[in-house]
Structures are given as structure tokens and as C-alpha cells.
Design a protein around this motif. Structure first.
Motif, PDB file in Angstrom:
ATOM      1  N   ARG A  98      42.325  35.639  52.552  1.00 56.47           N
ATOM      2  CA  ARG A  98      42.532  36.235  53.865  1.00 56.47           C
ATOM      3  C   ARG A  98      42.498  37.764  53.789  1.00 56.47           C
ATOM      4  O   ARG A  98      41.978  38.428  54.694  1.00 56.47           O
TER       5      ARG A  98
ATOM      6  N   HIS B 169      44.786  28.180  55.885  1.00 56.24           N
ATOM      7  CA  HIS B 169      44.341  29.446  56.449  1.00 56.24           C
ATOM      8  C   HIS B 169      45.471  30.469  56.450  1.00 56.24           C
ATOM      9  O   HIS B 169      45.786  30.983  55.390  1.00 56.24           O
ATOM     10  N   ASN B 170      46.108  30.752  57.570  1.00 58.40           N
ATOM     11  CA  ASN B 170      47.077  31.845  57.654  1.00 58.40           C
ATOM     12  C   ASN B 170      48.496  31.309  57.482  1.00 58.40           C
ATOM     13  O   ASN B 170      49.074  30.740  58.402  1.00 58.40           O
TER      14      ASN B 170
ATOM     15  N   ASP C  88      43.367  29.895  63.684  1.00 60.73           N
ATOM     16  CA  ASP C  88      43.930  30.895  62.778  1.00 60.73           C
ATOM     17  C   ASP C  88      44.773  30.237  61.693  1.00 60.73           C
ATOM     18  O   ASP C  88      44.859  30.730  60.564  1.00 60.73           O
TER      19      ASP C  88
ATOM     20  N   ASP D 160      44.215  30.515  50.026  1.00 57.65           N
ATOM     21  CA  ASP D 160      43.991  30.950  51.402  1.00 57.65           C
ATOM     22  C   ASP D 160      44.543  32.354  51.636  1.00 57.65           C
ATOM     23  O   ASP D 160      43.902  33.197  52.278  1.00 57.65           O
ATOM     24  N   GLU D 161      45.762  32.602  51.151  1.00 53.83           N
ATOM     25  CA  GLU D 161      46.388  33.897  51.369  1.00 53.83           C
ATOM     26  C   GLU D 161      45.624  35.004  50.652  1.00 53.83           C
ATOM     27  O   GLU D 161      45.458  36.105  51.180  1.00 53.83           O
TER      28      GLU D 161
END
Length: 403
Positions: A304, A106-107, A73, A300-301
Motif C-alpha cells: 500500500r 488491502h487497507n 479500499d 498488503d500493508e
């Protein structure tokens, strides 16, 4: 020691987490990290040395050898020396991230949340991630500090993470709260919401009510700046001073595509017809550079949320509202701006191609009492010129227009 024993010891050593990682996990505080799905796999990468998975679940965390067949994640990557410094220094994690020695992919909510949860820091300056139940749905926030409340509102396609440097810079003077607006990041994403400034402003007020905040200063970047202005116009009794960082403002020139844009429905965002690599390349061109790690974190944000049907719809709806906002007339933006009551500071980027510094002249005409600051940067001053930006913000929030 026999050769077999040596081989066995070598296998044991390879299967044993590094001491610095075990030290971080010993400090793990689940109360400061938000795990939206109740379980998360956070991959810790020691550059050229190995990878480990931290499984955050059930109010705790455990370490396992990385299962690279499973997608993580969030991924945090740094050399061993950096990890050792992070383990030894309570503020080391965020310092390493801001300096670019540690890369989070990613997160960002989980990656930075892991750093906060393992920092060992206590007291009001501790960074905390949480979701707040409000009348507008669940709103995801990060916060730190104590004192007068300051609420940070991100731009179109961004998240609360874009204000991490601001939270760090101001939390020794204020209680700083950065939120994900509805439709973005980890906040609720209602399907048929209007996603216009009044809707977002109401969500901020609902968050304040849920948190027991009677009044707060506002800081907004880009679309978040437009939301902050709406708060000042509609809810002046709840707003202290307002800082606008390259705020999105109603177009004054002709909008040739307006008839077509009015026909386009945001609900089309429920379908994904553009391949991810194409979307990512477009986003990279949209997000101004402020150092490689910040640019990638922003991409990434954005992805997402955008790569979910509800996130795409929210993005299209908000972008549509920005383009179609009426500039003039009784309900026009520039007409309404003249009635702004709270004290305001506008920060402009001289190299901003999205909201050119030329807008400052129009603001001065509509709102002569406002303060203005021009910086040698693009569209995200808090990331591109953090020292100058936060110095100006701190002085203005404490002393106001008369400073």
C-alpha cells in the motif's frame, strides 16, 4: 401469496442487508476510525452468500449492495456465523480477526478501523485510529488503554498494524500507542527526508509533544528497535524502559556493497520499474510467517505504501541507512550503545535470519546491564510468539531490570 408476490419478496430479501450487518452499522462510531481521503468503500463479504459495501463518509456510514466493478479500499471476509458472533459480542470482531476466522485484505487501517468503529466498546480499552498533527507532519496512530504511555515502533516496510496484538495485550495495563513512522503507512511521506534513526526519533518526540506525553516506554521491532535505541541515546529524559524485538543493529562484518550503495539514490524510488507481481513475491519471502492472515496483511500493508512514489523512496532511503550505518568510531553505533541510560530488554528470535541471535553476544559486551530473552521464532516475536513476548514485556515495563 401469488407467484409474482413471491418473486418480489425474494428480490426484496436479496436486496436487504443481513440483520447482523445492520446491527453493526447501528453501532458505527466515526470518532474511532480514520478515513484519510474522507470517503472509503469497505466491502463486507459473507462467504458464499453475498457481498455488501459500507460507504464511510461525512461522519457516518451506509450500506449498499456491493458494486464489484468498483475496487474496495478494504475487504473483510467471514462466514455468516462469524459475522453473527461479531455482531453479538462487543469484542468479537478483533477476536475473530486474531483467530483467523475473519480475513482483512488491502487497507488494514480501514479494515480494523471498521471493526473498532462498530464494536460498541466504550471506555479506555476502545481501539482508536487517528492522525495527529505534529512538527514532523501528520502521524497516523492506533491506540487503546490508559495509564503510563507505551509507544510501539514498527520495522522497515511494516506499519502500526504489526503491533495490533501488542496493543490488545497491554492496553489493560498501559496506554498503548502504535504509530506509522514518516514514510510508511498512513503518515506523512516527505520527499527529501533522510529517513535515518535520528529523523525517526525526532518524529516520535514530536508525536509525544503533540499528544502531551512527557515520557513513555518504547517497544521497537526490527528497524523500529533501532529507532527506540536512538530515542534512548538522544532523548533519554523522554524515555522510560525500552523493549527491543529483534532490533536492527549496525553490521559488524565487512559490507562489500557499501561503495555502490552510497552511490544509489533513494530518489530512484520515485520511479516504479519493477512489476507489482514481482514485488509481491519478494515481499512474501521477506515477511516471516506468523499465520496466513498476518502474512497477507503484512504484504498488503507494505504494498500500500511501496506502490506509491513517496513510499518507495522512503523505503529505499531507510534500507540504505540501515546498511550504511557505521559500527565503530566516535559516532559508530556500537561505541554509542555503551552510553545507553534507559533500562533495556532485548528479545531475540532463535530462527531469525535477518537479525541472528548471535548479535546478543555483542550487545552483552557493549551493554552489560541489558536483559535478554530468546524465543523459538523468527523476526517478529509479537506476531509469532505473542503470549511469551507480551508476558515478558508486561513484566519488564512494570518492574524493570531488577525484577
Amino acid at each position: 401469496m401469488s407467484p409474482n408476490a413471491q418473486r418480489e419478496a425474494s428480490r426484496d430479501e436479496r436486496g436487504r442487508p443481513p440483520d447482523c450487518l445492520r446491527l453493526l452499522l447501528d453501532r458505527f462510531d466515526p470518532s474511532v476510525i480514520d478515513v484519510p481521503e474522507g470517503r472509503a468503500r469497505i466491502r463486507i463479504v459473507f462467504t458464499d452468500e453475498g457481498e455488501w459495501d459500507v460507504i464511510a463518509a461525512d461522519g457516518g456510514a451506509r450500506i449498499t449492495p456491493a458494486r464489484t466493478a468498483l475496487e474496495a479500499d478494504a475487504t473483510l471476509t467471514a462466514p455468516r456465523l462469524t459475522w453473527e458472533r461479531i455482531a453479538a459480542d462487543l469484542r468479537g470482531g478483533m477476536d475473530a480477526y486474531r483467530a483467523g476466522r475473519l480475513v482483512i485484505r488491502h487497507n488494514l487501517n480501514l479494515g480494523v478501523g471498521f471493526l473498532a468503529a462498530t464494536s460498541g466498546i466504550t471506555g479506555p480499552r476502545r481501539l482508536r485510529f487517528e492522525r495527529i498533527d505534529t512538527d514532523s507532519g501528520k502521524i497516523s496512530i492506533l491506540s487503546a488503554g490508559e495509564g503510563k504511555a507505551v509507544i510501539c515502533i514498527h520495522g522497515l516496510g511494516a506499519t502500526k498494524g504489526s503491533f495490533l496484538p501488542t496493543v490488545a495485550a497491554l492496553s489493560d495495563q498501559f496506554r498503548v500507542i502504535s504509530l506509522d513512522l514518516p514514510g510508511f503507512g498512513d503518515s506523512t511521506k516527505p520527499i527529501l527526508a533522510p529517513y535515518h534513526p535520528p529523523f525517526f526519533a525526532r518524529a516520535v518526540v514530536d508525536l509525544m509533544k503533540a499528544m502531551g506525553l512527557r515520557r513513555a516506554h518504547m517497544i521497537g521491532n526490527s528497524m523500529g528497535g533501532r529507532v527506540a535505541l536512538e530515542l534512548g541515546l538522544r532523548h533519554a529524559d523522554r524515555v522510560g524502559r525500552i523493549v527491543l524485538l529483534a532490533p536492527s543493529l549496525a553490521w559488524r562484518r565487512e559490507r562489500p556493497w557499501a561503495p555502490l550503495v552510497r552511490l544509489l539514490r533513494p530518489e530512484l524510488g520515485l520511479l516504479q520499474i519493477t512489476p507489482r507481481p514481482v514485488v509481491e513475491q519478494v515481499v512474501r519471502r521477506m515477511i516471516p510467517g506468523a499465520g496466513t492472515s498476518w502474512v497477507q496483511a503484512g504484504v498488503d500493508e507494505f504494498l500500500r505504501a511501496y506502490l506509491t512514489p513517496r513510499g518507495r523512496m522512503a523505503f529505499y532511503a531507510a534500507a540504505r541507512q540501515i546498511y550504511l550505518e557505521e559500527p565503530h568510531g566516535a559516532k559508530g553505533f556500537w561505541t554509542r550503545l555503551q552510553k545507553m541510560e534507559p533500562e533495556t530488554l532485548f528479545v531475540w528470535g532463535k530462527r531469525d535470519t535477518l537479525v541472528p541471535v548471535g548479535f546478543a553476544a555483542h550487545v552483552k559486551q557493549a551493554l552489560p546491564s541489558a536483559l535478554h530473552l530468546e524465543l523459538d521464532c523468527g523476526h517478529v516475536p509479537q506476531l509469532e510468539r505473542p503470549v511469551e513476548t507480551h508476558g515478558a514485556i508486561g513484566g519488564f515495563l512494570k518492574h524493570g531490570v531488577g525484577a
